[in-house]
Design a protein around this motif. Sequence first.
Motif, mmCIF file in Angstrom:
data_model
loop_
_atom_site.group_PDB
_atom_site.id
_atom_site.type_symbol
_atom_site.label_atom_id
_atom_site.label_comp_id
_atom_site.label_asym_id
_atom_site.label_seq_id
_atom_site.Cartn_x
_atom_site.Cartn_y
_atom_site.Cartn_z
ATOM 1 N N ASN A 1 0.817 -1.221 0.000
ATOM 2 C CA ASN A 1 0.000 0.000 0.000
ATOM 3 C C ASN A 1 0.850 1.268 0.000
ATOM 4 O O ASN A 1 0.471 2.281 0.585
ATOM 5 C CB ASN A 1 -0.946 0.018 1.203
ATOM 6 N N ARG A 2 1.987 1.209 -0.675
ATOM 7 C CA ARG A 2 2.878 2.372 -0.751
ATOM 8 C C ARG A 2 2.942 2.895 -2.186
ATOM 9 O O ARG A 2 2.654 2.183 -3.136
ATOM 10 C CB ARG A 2 4.295 1.984 -0.297
ATOM 11 N N LYS A 3 3.347 4.156 -2.317
ATOM 12 C CA LYS A 3 3.612 4.744 -3.630
ATOM 13 C C LYS A 3 5.011 4.314 -4.054
ATOM 14 O O LYS A 3 5.985 4.598 -3.351
ATOM 15 C CB LYS A 3 3.529 6.265 -3.560
ATOM 16 N N LEU A 4 5.115 3.638 -5.189
ATOM 17 C CA LEU A 4 6.403 3.148 -5.655
ATOM 18 C C LEU A 4 6.763 3.822 -6.976
ATOM 19 O O LEU A 4 5.982 3.800 -7.923
ATOM 20 C CB LEU A 4 6.367 1.625 -5.857
ATOM 21 N N LEU A 5 7.957 4.397 -7.028
ATOM 22 C CA LEU A 5 8.437 5.076 -8.228
ATOM 23 C C LEU A 5 9.811 4.533 -8.607
ATOM 24 O O LEU A 5 10.690 4.411 -7.750
ATOM 25 C CB LEU A 5 8.548 6.580 -7.991
ATOM 26 N N SER A 6 9.994 4.223 -9.884
ATOM 27 C CA SER A 6 11.300 3.795 -10.383
ATOM 28 C C SER A 6 11.993 4.973 -11.039
ATOM 29 O O SER A 6 11.389 5.682 -11.844
ATOM 30 C CB SER A 6 11.143 2.657 -11.392
ATOM 31 N N VAL A 7 13.238 5.191 -10.679
ATOM 32 C CA VAL A 7 14.024 6.296 -11.242
ATOM 33 C C VAL A 7 15.250 5.704 -11.918
ATOM 34 O O VAL A 7 16.056 5.019 -11.276
ATOM 35 C CB VAL A 7 14.450 7.290 -10.143
ATOM 36 N N SER B 1 6.852 -0.754 -9.819
ATOM 37 C CA SER B 1 6.336 0.581 -9.547
ATOM 38 C C SER B 1 5.146 0.960 -10.413
ATOM 39 O O SER B 1 4.842 0.313 -11.415
ATOM 40 C CB SER B 1 7.450 1.611 -9.760
ATOM 41 N N GLU B 2 4.482 2.038 -10.018
ATOM 42 C CA GLU B 2 3.357 2.536 -10.805
ATOM 43 C C GLU B 2 3.820 3.490 -11.891
ATOM 44 O O GLU B 2 3.065 3.813 -12.806
ATOM 45 C CB GLU B 2 2.333 3.230 -9.910
ATOM 46 N N ALA B 3 5.056 3.958 -11.800
ATOM 47 C CA ALA B 3 5.588 4.858 -12.824
ATOM 48 C C ALA B 3 7.107 4.748 -12.877
ATOM 49 O O ALA B 3 7.759 4.516 -11.853
ATOM 50 C CB ALA B 3 5.179 6.292 -12.545
ATOM 51 N N THR B 4 7.649 4.920 -14.069
ATOM 52 C CA THR B 4 9.100 4.927 -14.269
ATOM 53 C C THR B 4 9.518 6.304 -14.752
ATOM 54 O O THR B 4 8.927 6.854 -15.688
ATOM 55 C CB THR B 4 9.523 3.861 -15.295
ATOM 56 N N ILE B 5 10.532 6.865 -14.115
ATOM 57 C CA ILE B 5 11.040 8.194 -14.445
ATOM 58 C C ILE B 5 12.427 8.057 -15.061
ATOM 59 O O ILE B 5 13.319 7.446 -14.465
ATOM 60 C CB ILE B 5 11.132 9.068 -13.180
ATOM 61 N N VAL B 6 12.612 8.612 -16.265
ATOM 62 C CA VAL B 6 13.922 8.627 -16.917
ATOM 63 C C VAL B 6 14.494 10.031 -16.766
ATOM 64 O O VAL B 6 13.948 10.988 -17.319
ATOM 65 C CB VAL B 6 13.826 8.248 -18.409
ATOM 66 N N ILE B 7 15.583 10.158 -16.018
ATOM 67 C CA ILE B 7 16.183 11.471 -15.742
ATOM 68 C C ILE B 7 17.022 11.945 -16.927
ATOM 69 O O ILE B 7 16.829 13.035 -17.456
ATOM 70 C CB ILE B 7 17.057 11.428 -14.479
ATOM 71 N N GLU B 8 17.965 11.131 -17.367
ATOM 72 C CA GLU B 8 18.804 11.430 -18.526
ATOM 73 C C GLU B 8 19.119 10.128 -19.254
ATOM 74 O O GLU B 8 19.279 9.084 -18.618
ATOM 75 C CB GLU B 8 20.125 12.090 -18.115
ATOM 76 N N SER B 9 19.236 10.189 -20.577
ATOM 77 C CA SER B 9 19.605 9.013 -21.351
ATOM 78 C C SER B 9 20.075 9.432 -22.739
ATOM 79 O O SER B 9 19.524 10.369 -23.328
ATOM 80 C CB SER B 9 18.418 8.050 -21.498
ATOM 81 N N ALA B 10 21.086 8.739 -23.233
ATOM 82 C CA ALA B 10 21.501 8.933 -24.620
ATOM 83 C C ALA B 10 20.459 8.269 -25.530
ATOM 84 O O ALA B 10 19.443 7.758 -25.053
ATOM 85 C CB ALA B 10 22.887 8.334 -24.843
ATOM 86 N N TYR C 1 3.831 -2.862 -19.650
ATOM 87 C CA TYR C 1 3.069 -3.249 -18.467
ATOM 88 C C TYR C 1 1.914 -2.282 -18.198
ATOM 89 O O TYR C 1 1.243 -2.394 -17.171
ATOM 90 C CB TYR C 1 3.975 -3.267 -17.226
ATOM 91 N N ASP C 2 1.722 -1.339 -19.099
ATOM 92 C CA ASP C 2 0.672 -0.324 -18.960
ATOM 93 C C ASP C 2 0.910 0.562 -17.743
ATOM 94 O O ASP C 2 -0.026 0.952 -17.043
ATOM 95 C CB ASP C 2 -0.714 -0.974 -18.889
ATOM 96 N N ARG C 3 2.168 0.881 -17.501
ATOM 97 C CA ARG C 3 2.535 1.803 -16.430
ATOM 98 C C ARG C 3 2.885 3.164 -17.037
ATOM 99 O O ARG C 3 3.279 3.248 -18.201
ATOM 100 C CB ARG C 3 3.733 1.281 -15.626
ATOM 101 N N GLU C 4 2.791 4.194 -16.238
ATOM 102 C CA GLU C 4 3.132 5.529 -16.718
ATOM 103 C C GLU C 4 4.649 5.685 -16.813
ATOM 104 O O GLU C 4 5.402 5.139 -16.008
ATOM 105 C CB GLU C 4 2.576 6.597 -15.776
ATOM 106 N N VAL C 5 5.087 6.441 -17.814
ATOM 107 C CA VAL C 5 6.512 6.737 -18.008
ATOM 108 C C VAL C 5 6.681 8.248 -18.081
ATOM 109 O O VAL C 5 5.897 8.939 -18.743
ATOM 110 C CB VAL C 5 7.055 6.080 -19.294
#
Length: 366
Positions: free
Chosen positions: A113-119, A225-234, A249-253
């Motif tokens: 029951n937590r907010k999970l974010l992938s960075v 996680s419910e969303a994946t965040i991309v900070i920087e990428s080539a 997986y139908d998750r937000e990016v």
Amino acid sequence: MNSEELFYTLALQHVPNLGDASAKKLIRKFGKAENIFKEKKSSLLKISGVGQVRIRELFDTQHLKAAEKELKFIEAQNINCHFYQNEDYPERLKHCLDGPVLLFSRGKIQIKNRKLLSVVGTRQITNHGTSFCEKLIEELAPLDPVIISGFAYGVDITAQKAAIKHGLQTIGCLAHGLNQIYPKIHKKYMQPIEENGGFFTDFWSSDKFDRNNFLKRNRVIAGLSEATIVIESAEKGGALVTADIAQSYDREVFAVPGRASDKFSSGCNNLIKSQKAHVLTSAADLVYILNWKLSEAPKAVQKQLFVELDNEEQQLYDFLKVQGKTELDLVALNCSLPTFKTASLLLNMELKGVVRPLPGKLFEVI
């Protein structure tokens, strides 16, 4: 899950080319892993999508021997094992067809029951990327999310250190077993992370370290996680693979935009341009898209002006403030402290957000 059930599930996981999706199909059909190994080949061959080659591999006794050895390692090291049908298995990962049948963990992970974010992002993070990542975690801190990443150089470890600094739980997803650590230089962060979350992996102690493991690891990062965040990428990179998996997986990016001329913004810009990711300029963008309650919206956090340092930490801080970038050994020498103790003090100061490490064992104040 008792030892016998774990033993047979490990044996099933060890079968090459079977895959998690096929293993789950067999478990659904026969109830549990033990029944699969005791079933007739003729019955197993009736399961669509499994095939003769996989069934033939299933009855090789090496899988039982390997499972026995891994079970001893798990029990000796007090490793937590999460079976995909059990309550302690991460909820969002249960909905991923190729999610691990077994997931191993160490630490104090609490994600129900937590907010999970992938960075995620490049290993060669820029100063701009570092500043944005740290600011984003600071803005998100009042929402108390769990920050998930891959424990790698660059964006991963920046996000996880920022999470620890702001008292957030953080989870490192590893591309190897829990008997090793990569990169080795990050060993110093293991204890702080285990005290503020922990580590997940679906690799065994006997699995050889292989760079291809990172691709398999990325599905766990995206699936948790419910969303994946991309900070920087080539234009190409593992972070983009993670973003693609998250989308499947139908998750937000989310992706942080940058200048067209910046090498490590090109991947993010392409995600946004191809409508595979939302533009992320602040925590408010994420709160709006994920439809988090407005009452939980991030509040302005006043930057901490005075960080509590002990006498020895203050001594190191004062020295670095005057001298600027300095090698670890020289810091220790000039402050009349053993190198090992200086390294430990600098790590504590790094987690407090007052110094930062640089390539070549250099340190500077922030």
